[in-house]
Design an enzyme around this catalytic site. Sequence first.
Site, PDB file in Angstrom:
ATOM      1  N   SER A  14       0.830  -1.219   0.000  1.00  7.19           N
ATOM      2  CA  SER A  14       0.000   0.000   0.000  1.00  7.19           C
ATOM      3  C   SER A  14       0.860   1.264   0.000  1.00  7.19           C
ATOM      4  O   SER A  14       0.478   2.281  -0.598  1.00  7.19           O
ATOM      5  CB  SER A  14      -0.986  -0.002   1.176  1.00  7.19           C
ATOM      6  OG  SER A  14      -0.329   0.229   2.391  1.00  7.19           O
ATOM      7  N   MET A  91      10.643  -6.578   4.579  1.00  8.81           N
ATOM      8  CA  MET A  91      10.783  -7.202   5.893  1.00  8.81           C
ATOM      9  C   MET A  91      12.072  -8.008   6.021  1.00  8.81           C
ATOM     10  O   MET A  91      12.058  -9.174   6.416  1.00  8.81           O
ATOM     11  CB  MET A  91       9.566  -8.098   6.169  1.00  8.81           C
ATOM     12  CG  MET A  91       8.243  -7.367   6.120  1.00  8.81           C
ATOM     13  SD  MET A  91       8.172  -5.963   7.251  1.00  8.81           S
ATOM     14  CE  MET A  91       8.027  -6.846   8.803  1.00  8.81           C
ATOM     15  N   HIS A 110       8.729   3.522   8.925  1.00  9.44           N
ATOM     16  CA  HIS A 110       8.569   2.660  10.097  1.00  9.44           C
ATOM     17  C   HIS A 110       7.329   3.107  10.870  1.00  9.44           C
ATOM     18  O   HIS A 110       7.157   4.309  11.120  1.00  9.44           O
ATOM     19  CB  HIS A 110       9.819   2.764  10.982  1.00  9.44           C
ATOM     20  CG  HIS A 110       9.779   1.832  12.143  1.00  9.44           C
ATOM     21  ND1 HIS A 110       9.969   0.474  12.012  1.00  9.44           N
ATOM     22  CD2 HIS A 110       9.536   2.053  13.459  1.00  9.44           C
ATOM     23  CE1 HIS A 110       9.849  -0.099  13.197  1.00  9.44           C
ATOM     24  NE2 HIS A 110       9.592   0.832  14.099  1.00  9.44           N
ATOM     25  N   GLU A 144      22.212   1.019  11.972  1.00 11.22           N
ATOM     26  CA  GLU A 144      21.454   0.819  13.213  1.00 11.22           C
ATOM     27  C   GLU A 144      19.986   0.582  12.854  1.00 11.22           C
ATOM     28  O   GLU A 144      19.376   1.405  12.150  1.00 11.22           O
ATOM     29  CB  GLU A 144      21.579   2.085  14.070  1.00 11.22           C
ATOM     30  CG  GLU A 144      20.982   1.961  15.443  1.00 11.22           C
ATOM     31  CD  GLU A 144      20.928   3.333  16.143  1.00 11.22           C
ATOM     32  OE1 GLU A 144      20.154   3.456  17.100  1.00 11.22           O
ATOM     33  OE2 GLU A 144      21.637   4.255  15.693  1.00 11.22           O
TER      34      GLU A 144
HETATM   35  C1  GRF Z   1       3.883  -0.420   6.838  1.00 10.29           C
HETATM   36  O1  GRF Z   1       3.212  -0.367   8.060  1.00 10.29           O
HETATM   37  C2  GRF Z   1       5.270   0.145   6.982  1.00 10.29           C
HETATM   38  O2  GRF Z   1       5.351   1.174   7.930  1.00 10.29           O
HETATM   39  C3  GRF Z   1       6.067  -1.036   7.459  1.00 10.29           C
HETATM   40  O3  GRF Z   1       5.530  -2.139   6.769  1.00 10.29           O
HETATM   41  C4  GRF Z   1       4.174  -1.864   6.418  1.00 10.29           C
HETATM   42  C5  GRF Z   1       4.060  -2.054   4.945  1.00 10.29           C
HETATM   43  O4  GRF Z   1       2.734  -1.957   4.492  1.00 10.29           O
HETATM   44  N1  GRF Z   1       7.470  -0.837   7.243  1.00 10.29           N
HETATM   45  P1  GRF Z   1       2.434  -1.909   2.942  1.00 10.29           P
HETATM   46  O5  GRF Z   1       2.979  -3.205   2.328  1.00 10.29           O
HETATM   47  O6  GRF Z   1       3.089  -0.705   2.378  1.00 10.29           O
HETATM   48  O7  GRF Z   1       0.944  -1.856   2.835  1.00 10.29           O
END
Ligand code: GRF
Length: 216
Positions: A14, A91, A110, A144
Amino acid sequence: MTQRIVVLLSGRGSNFQSLLNASLTDQLGGSIDLVISNRPGAGGLAIANSAGIDTALVDHQAYTTRDAFDADLAGVINSVSPDLIVLAGFMRILTLPFVSQFAGRLLNIHPSLLPLYPGLNTHQRALDNGDTHAGATVHYVTGELDGGPSVIQAKVPIESGDTKEQLAARILHVEHQIYPKAVNWHLTGRLALQDGVLYKDAVPLPATGEIWQDRQ
Ligand code: GRF
């Protein structure tokens, strides 16, 4: 010349969609040339395909070490010589050699008010601590974890009785507002990092980055 962006993602995409929307209306300051996923089923890949954007899969499950995965990932990224690499729900923890190679042109979003709650499970941690506010932060990536200089931060209230899903949705909404802005600022040369301090339009930003207001 048009600035080139590579997006890295692992899931539904998204945030990538919000960046794509901004690029289609010329508000991003560049074009998304490649979307890379480490997961074959990532929804973000389908979004890219429908939009006619090139995609690549670097499946982490095919690698026995982080170094080998990151080396191949870097190779795919470098094949398009991007001006900016945008982590949008990617991730994977990246190794120091990878981060160093792309220092100053690697952004992440984040879902917390950094420096609070680096790492995973941010929404539940904010609820468990009885926080009154939560939010999201766009920051440059350093060695970090979730610790690099912040570009922009958006705050949302935590309502009594919120579930982590409700809070996550409220935060996601503001994520979609702030990420395109941060990317635009980077690509239009408005951000500069000097001696660990981030400047926007030559003015030092606070440690939180710029505080986003809904009216902006
Ligand atoms: C979001 O909450 C972002 O902050 C985190 O991972 C999630 C990704 O969501 N890093 P999307 O795939 O962009 O919908």
